[in-house]
Design an enzyme around this catalytic site. Sequence first.
Site, short mmCIF file in Angstrom:
data_model
loop_
_atom_site.label_atom_id
_atom_site.label_comp_id
_atom_site.label_asym_id
_atom_site.label_seq_id
_atom_site.Cartn_x
_atom_site.Cartn_y
_atom_site.Cartn_z
N LYS A 47 63.03 -25.73 81.53
CA LYS A 47 64.46 -25.51 81.63
C LYS A 47 64.77 -24.02 81.69
CE LYS A 47 64.57 -29.17 78.29
NZ LYS A 47 64.75 -29.42 76.85
N GLY A 48 63.74 -23.21 81.47
CA GLY A 48 63.95 -21.76 81.33
C GLY A 48 64.62 -21.09 82.52
N GLU A 103 61.09 -18.70 88.58
CA GLU A 103 60.57 -18.83 87.22
C GLU A 103 61.33 -17.93 86.24
OE1 GLU A 103 59.21 -20.32 84.94
OE2 GLU A 103 57.03 -20.41 85.05
N ASP A 104 61.35 -18.35 85.00
CA ASP A 104 62.01 -17.53 83.99
C ASP A 104 61.17 -16.31 83.59
OD1 ASP A 104 60.06 -19.06 82.70
OD2 ASP A 104 61.34 -19.72 81.07
N ASP A 107 54.04 -14.95 81.62
CA ASP A 107 53.34 -14.40 80.46
C ASP A 107 51.85 -14.37 80.78
OD1 ASP A 107 52.43 -13.61 78.03
OD2 ASP A 107 53.17 -15.33 76.91
N LYS A 135 55.67 -10.23 81.65
CA LYS A 135 55.02 -9.54 80.53
C LYS A 135 53.71 -8.92 81.00
CE LYS A 135 56.78 -12.36 76.69
NZ LYS A 135 56.36 -13.23 75.58
N PHE A 156 58.07 -11.71 72.05
CA PHE A 156 58.69 -13.01 72.32
C PHE A 156 60.19 -12.83 72.47
CE2 PHE A 156 60.20 -17.31 71.74
CZ PHE A 156 59.31 -17.99 72.55
N VAL A 157 60.69 -13.17 73.66
CA VAL A 157 62.11 -12.96 73.94
C VAL A 157 62.86 -14.27 74.13
CG1 VAL A 157 61.74 -10.68 74.95
CG2 VAL A 157 61.64 -12.70 76.42
N ASP A 163 64.00 -19.88 75.62
CA ASP A 163 64.28 -20.50 74.32
C ASP A 163 63.22 -20.21 73.27
OD1 ASP A 163 62.25 -22.20 75.64
OD2 ASP A 163 62.52 -23.47 73.87
N ARG A 169 68.98 -20.45 74.50
CA ARG A 169 68.99 -20.41 75.96
C ARG A 169 70.31 -19.88 76.51
NH1 ARG A 169 64.50 -23.19 77.92
NH2 ARG A 169 63.86 -25.06 76.78
#
Length: 183
Positions: A47-48, A103-104, A107, A135, A156-157, A163, A169
């Site tokens: 859902k990002g 994409e959100d 990583d 990242k 971690f954001v 989320d 979110r």
Amino acid sequence: MNLESVKNQITKVLVTEEQIVGRVAELAAEIDAKYAGKEVLLVGVLKGAVMFMADLSRALQIPSTMDWMALSSYGSGTVSSGVIRILKDLDAEIHGKHVIIVEDIIDSGLTLSWLAGTLESRGAASVDVVAFLRKPDAAKVDVPVWLVGFDIPNEFVVGYGLDYNEHYRTLNCVAVLDPKVYS
Ligand code: IMP
Ligand code: MG
């Protein structure tokens, strides 16, 4: 949701709402230029990518359609497992289409390299990747990323679709989650 409501749960803001608006317009202009005269299929990863997809798609001038996939690699923690499962597949065939994966965040890059390969093998005319955030670890994997909104440090954001355990979110900026929230 504005920053004020979660002030005591975040340590700092990495990307402001204004920066997001400006950068999304730049990314859309790059897509318009490369795909001029064509139609693209935007594939969002749930859902990002929901917020990024909504803003990016509306900033495009070229015609586009949307489809969504849900993948799991993280569970509810903050460390990538490397195991990718399809929770929801695309609704339609992508054969012959110009696919842009939206994409959100990248990583480890595991999710994206797997997804790009999968969509290519389904016969897309082309597959490009546009990621809102990246990242530093992403450099370790050979991820075929075309455009990146912002390079951020290895923290971690949350916010703008990202989320922690389904929370944050709807925050309208990107912020570092205070480790006390998850430790
Ligand atoms: P990767 O396979 O390690 O690149 O993981 C990518 C996915 O993990 C993203 O699509 C996010 O859903 C999630 N993720 C990675 N880093 C963060 C973060 O800092 N905050 C929230 N979600 C993250
Ligand atoms: Mg997630």
